[in-house]
Design an enzyme around this catalytic site. Sequence first.
Site, PDB file in Angstrom:
ATOM      1  N   ASP A  41      48.031  42.283   5.498  1.00 34.15           N
ATOM      2  CA  ASP A  41      48.257  40.849   5.629  1.00 34.15           C
ATOM      3  C   ASP A  41      47.775  40.074   4.411  1.00 34.15           C
ATOM      4  OD1 ASP A  41      49.165  41.226   8.297  1.00 34.15           O
ATOM      5  OD2 ASP A  41      47.086  41.446   8.901  1.00 34.15           O
ATOM      6  N   ASP A  59      49.963  37.775  12.269  1.00 30.19           N
ATOM      7  CA  ASP A  59      50.066  39.213  12.375  1.00 30.19           C
ATOM      8  C   ASP A  59      49.866  39.567  13.842  1.00 30.19           C
ATOM      9  OD1 ASP A  59      49.952  41.948  11.637  1.00 30.19           O
ATOM     10  OD2 ASP A  59      47.779  41.841  11.783  1.00 30.19           O
ATOM     11  N   ASP A  64      44.590  40.391  10.030  1.00 34.90           N
ATOM     12  CA  ASP A  64      43.298  41.062   9.972  1.00 34.90           C
ATOM     13  C   ASP A  64      43.271  42.229   8.999  1.00 34.90           C
ATOM     14  OD1 ASP A  64      44.916  42.787  11.502  1.00 34.90           O
ATOM     15  OD2 ASP A  64      43.097  43.763  12.219  1.00 34.90           O
TER      16      ASP A  64
END
Lengths: 349, 1235
Positions: free
Chosen positions: B884, B419, B880
């Site tokens: 995700d 990410d 985070d």
Amino acid sequence: MEMDGRSSSSAVIEADSVSLQQSRRSKFIHQFTQQSLPACKPVLSPPFVISVFFVVGLIFIPIGIVALHASRSVVEIVYRYDGECVPEPYRSNKLAYIKDDSISKNCSKSLKIPKHMKAPIYIYYQLDNYYQNHRRYVKSRNDKQLLHGLKYHDASSCHPEDANHGHPIVPCGLIAWSLFNDTYSFSRGVVDLKVNRKNIAWKSDREHKFGKQVYPVNFQNGTLIGGANLDPNIPLSDQEDLIVWMRTSALPTFRKLYGRIEEDLDADDVISVNLFNNYNTYSFSGSKKLVLSTSTWLGGHNDFLGIAYISIGTSLIFIAFVFLLLHVNNPRPYGDTSNLSWNWKPISS
Amino acid sequence: MSSRRRKQKLIKWSKLYTFSCLRPTTDESAPTAHLIGQTGFSRVVFCNEPHLHKTKPYKYPNNYASTTKYNLVTFFPRALFEQFRRVANLYFLLAAILCLTPLNPFNRASVIAPLVFVIAFFVFVLQDREVNSRKVKVHVGNGLFEQKSWESLLVGDIVKVTKNEYFPSDLLLLSSSYEDGLCYVETMNLDGETNLKPKRTLEATLCLYEDIDFCKFKGTIRCEDPNPSLYTFVGNLDLDKESHPLSPSQILLRDSKLRNTEKIYGVVIFTGPDTKAIRNSTKSPSKRSRVERKMDRVIYLLFAMLLLISLISAFGSSLFTMSENHKGWYLRLNDHVDPLSNPEDPTFSGLLQFVRALVLYGYLIPISLYVSIEVVKVLQAVLINKDISMYDETTGKAVKARTSNLNEELGQVEMILSDKTGTLTCNQMEFKKCSIEGISYGGEVTEVDLAASRRMNIDVERHRFSLDGSDSTGRSVEMFDLSTGGGGGTEKDVLGISRISNSRKDFFVKGFNFRDDRLMDKLWIYNRSNVNDMIMFFRVMALCHTGIPIEENGQENKLMYEAESPEEVSFLIAAREFGFKFCQRTQSTMVLQELDPSSGSEVKREYKLLNLLEFNSSRKRMSVVVRNEEGEIFLFCKGADEVIFDRLADNGRTYQQATVMHLSNYGEDGLRTMVFAYKKIDELEYEKWNTVFTKAKAVVGEEREELLENASELIEKDLILLGAVAVEDKLQKGVPECIDKLAQAGLKIWLLTGDKKETAVNIGFSCSLLRHDMKQLHLCSSQESSSSQQMKDVKKEIMYQLQSYNKLITEENRDDSPFALVVDGKALELSLGNDLTKQFLSVAMNCDVVICCRVSPKQKALITQRVKEYSGKTILAIGDGANDVGMIQEADIGVGISGMEGMQAVMASDFSLPQFRFLERLLIVHGHWCYKRISKMILYFVYKNIAFGLTLFYYNTFTGFSGQDLYDDWYMVMFNVLLTSLPVISLGVLEQDVSSDICLKFPALYQQGQRNIYFSWKRIIGWILNGVLASLSVFTLNICMFSSSALDRNGNIGDIEHIGTITYTCVIWTVNCQIALMISHFTWISHFLIWGSIFSWYVFLYLYSTLPSTYTYRIFTEQVGPAPVYWIGTLLVVAVAVLPYVIHIVIQRSFFPMDDHIIQEMKYSGTDVKDNPMWVREQEKSKQLTQVGYSARVDSKIRHLKEQLHRKRKSFYSSLTNSPMYKTVVRRDINPTLQ
């Protein structure tokens, strides 16, 4: 590093063993958690390997020689009698012979002593193809009963030799029931050789596994008679034949101690064996042997250990030489970088 | 706080957010109201009377939310289920059941003991109570609020939540610190959205403003039952016999956060497991590592072996019972006492024997392996958690292995899906550079340039030493000059570092990383002729935004800002630093504290905010129309470069050329750019436009957007370009270095972000995933597609793109032109449709880096899944945020970043890191170690159990396959419990092939895990063979040695127990010596455990043989121990049993060494110190050839510079050699040698 400093400084400032211990412990914990404990990281280098092989080989060969020597110094006479002791007319039907109680099982043979045999000379009987280690057989005993007698009623493991006519059998089970019952006596010329049949079983067995107050009860009273009978007036702890027999052997070929001759026998002595061939090995084509053997510090006659040591030792030395040769002919420098995968990858692909 | 002031503040606050945040709320009069009381809508909550909820029927669960896999109640069923997913444990269960039958070959206690051991072990499951013990203020009566832990909350409790706190459970909002009952929440933890959402109380509860108001507050809520839907709520609040319908906008959900609101009061409606957040969370799937899955297959293999030997046993046993020759009268088989050896029914007996054999030879199946692995992995996880090098001091968090299942998987990762926001970046913008009036300010040299120039300098140094003195010195100087001359913009600074003086290095403002003395300290006012444009530039910066100033800690002069996007905050901070402090905002005015260039003093100016033209993704720009104190009207506009350049006036393009150049430079440095422009509007024009605009605004309906858009177009034209700003999406510490190392270790890195393409590409550049000489392949759909026909067209278009890219990639020489694939969400969606997936993935896998932008959480998970399926590689996903979670759960290993706020990703993850950079150590050091440790450990276990288990089988061939065991039952129990289990732990926890710094220095070592060479079938079979050999040598040697002759001097003969004990001794020695040979890193713990295990066997044997009335009584002290043959035999057997392995390892080490062997040797012989250049050179070589990462970029830069240099030099020399001067010099040089 930080921990190092702390531990040493505290050690210097005050010789307080507690704090020293503590810091040592915290240092250990730190090293453990950081996976940086001091470690030795041996690396197998060719010289090291070759020398190890060589040294181990050199240690093994003498051990082998000593062991072989010990084994060879044992004098052993093995005499198979199960065939010979059957009278000629019954040779074709040995089973009938052995089952027929009316026929005398007495059998006499003479043995020549090949070498001087130093006392004590151990007398063994050896059975072949006798599955004393069959699970069914091994489990058919009751150790508690052997020690405590009838106080223990549960003898289900002994079935079918647990009870007879509704009364429990002591000692119960197939092992006791099938007790070996051939007997041997020896004479040199006309003089009988004394056979000591005491202390043939382990001391601990006599004292702790077979009850001193336990007497055979209802033994060999059934329709099927197995092996030897026991004197109901002698406690089990003194029935050493039984105690030896109850130590089930590991393999289908086994020897059991019968007694000791406590006189030296000289070479070329002829001794006569008078035996009663009672035990039925004919129904399962087993064989019976009489063994007379001396012993050494290594036990009885068994060349295997010595030969194995010698052959392993020599092959280790041989391997050491092969490696040496390979190493000399085709040396790989220690820590040679050309063998690193990234150095040969481009060439191969 | 006076109420008057509060009132004033209230208006300012709550209304301002209506700019962007307040969306039309759902219909207040819920149509579903009639449902209340029906099934599914039966919940009743007595507000402020939690005691009523302590008894039935209103008893609801407390607020405890379990976050661990097990708790005491669910332990057994769940643990059992988890366990029985593993094949071996089914066998375990079977064996356990069989043990209760007479078929059991062992005594019962010896079977139960290990079971107890296993269960006792699993009871050590730690509980995570962190979340549940957080505190919240709860009303305890009489208007008093007390701190209580979250888990003690009950339905009906009134709670007070203050700013930036999380809601402990689902609450009904009663009142907030704003008088209109508004409050703002951030739901990032729930859905990943970072924007603030307004919630509003009912009119009826507005009056509950102070603590004391809750003394007598009573009310009843009737509402829906717990459900997972985050956006719906149906219910009524009965207050004073009046019923008020409730809507989702009064519901505050657990795990969301109160923002921009001092405090709120709420009543608890759903607790713990009933809350929507918990209901909505998916149980993270329990994952198993590749090694473990392969281990299952190994177990199958062993199981097959077990079946085979059991079959042989059964067959043999049947034959034995049938053959008259073998069975003796002494066995009494014809009595049919024992069904297992009944000659009348050999088939059935055989079958029973088969079953018994399965249990008897069960030692072949390393059941205890699972226990040992579990122990080892927990210890490994502890060591990972404790690693100081992975401890983040700023947040005080360390790496946490949340599951210990996947430790070894860390050593086999081949791809990382990452990410962006919060993972690579801090989600914090820093003002980095700006270009005003065509001049670039902010001269920080990028890291890549720095590194490149440093390396170049080193090369130059070397060069100088390698050649003789004078000539080369000249050349190196020349090199400096040439390279500084090359390129434009920042490239000018490549080698001339720190030309711009950084006089104030220690000075640091968060969000402002700008160093240029020309603008700092208000020096710009003396600087320029055209100060006016500069002022305008700063005004755009300070006025064109949606931010609000807040006083930090109540200090008036220290202002902080809050705005919709972090970029805006950084602009405001920058403006403040430049002397344009934005200090107040009301509904219609904005106040700036400006630096007056003529006087140099600060003046407060008020600007009337006339219109605000919002930013959105299609407009890509934002404008404000303001009137200053002089009555002049200005339009200030900021936006993406191409959008602004299209709308410039002819006379506004003075700086365009320079600005464009700067923009491209900024872009390559990974900075996010924005262009500023302004325009003066005269009164008349404004009036005219304003009527159009207000009319458009007033329109309700679909065409409103379009009308507004058109209206904006009318005024946002003929702009005058001022310049551009560049902000840095600040990368987390160490991210580029980490990516660099990971790439060198052969890992592929894909970036998946929800951000727009430009941002993603920027980050790609700034963390060196991308570089300028990479060929960027863009996969995007050019048009919006709504109808199916259009969809087809778009699909065709994408297919065409994919085909052409595929061709391009296969044709091009891969080495000199790296590829990057940039995909946007739309295209991705189509590409991941069934028919294009393969094509897409084959292109993607061939690219050096893939960046996916505008990806939805679902797509993230989908990509992960597809790539996993397609490539079969081990994939690690790191993120985070809540968005995700899907990806993290789908990937082989999910990693959550715990440093930021929000726990959703961490909760779903297998490992949580405080910082991205720790990934390097986690994978390359711990992953590598764990992989090797676990692989070796499993192999050893297989070996050990075969070496032991087969001896039982061999022995059975001598007992007529009757199922007799050679060893005492208790010996066998001790085998896995005590005698061989602890050294395994030392192998699994302490073993290191090379130390951690070498792991990091030689990234190639990591590839041993990727290629799985330590757990290949070759190795597995090898170890199985080794086990067979060892068992054979142990058994046959023992049988031969102790066949029938006397054991000792006293002529005693060994029985089963003696032979068993002796053989068992040999087994213990053999397997423990074997593990000693496998370990290459002996700490004293390993020594202690290995030799201690052997020693403990003798201790055990001694103790066990002192137990009275056992068969083995005094076996050690009286019978076996005193016999010399016992000790001599052991030595021989052990030597023979480990010999095959020793020979193998010696041959391998001497003639076919592996990388780790050689590195060990190099380290051992001290080559790293003696021949340091070689040591360093090998490190360089061990790096995987990669196009990604910081050093690859430096390399390419150097290549580029050298080429440039070479070209320049060539032309220089050619001009020189042609000159007559040179010719004479050369001639003179040559002549002396001739003489």
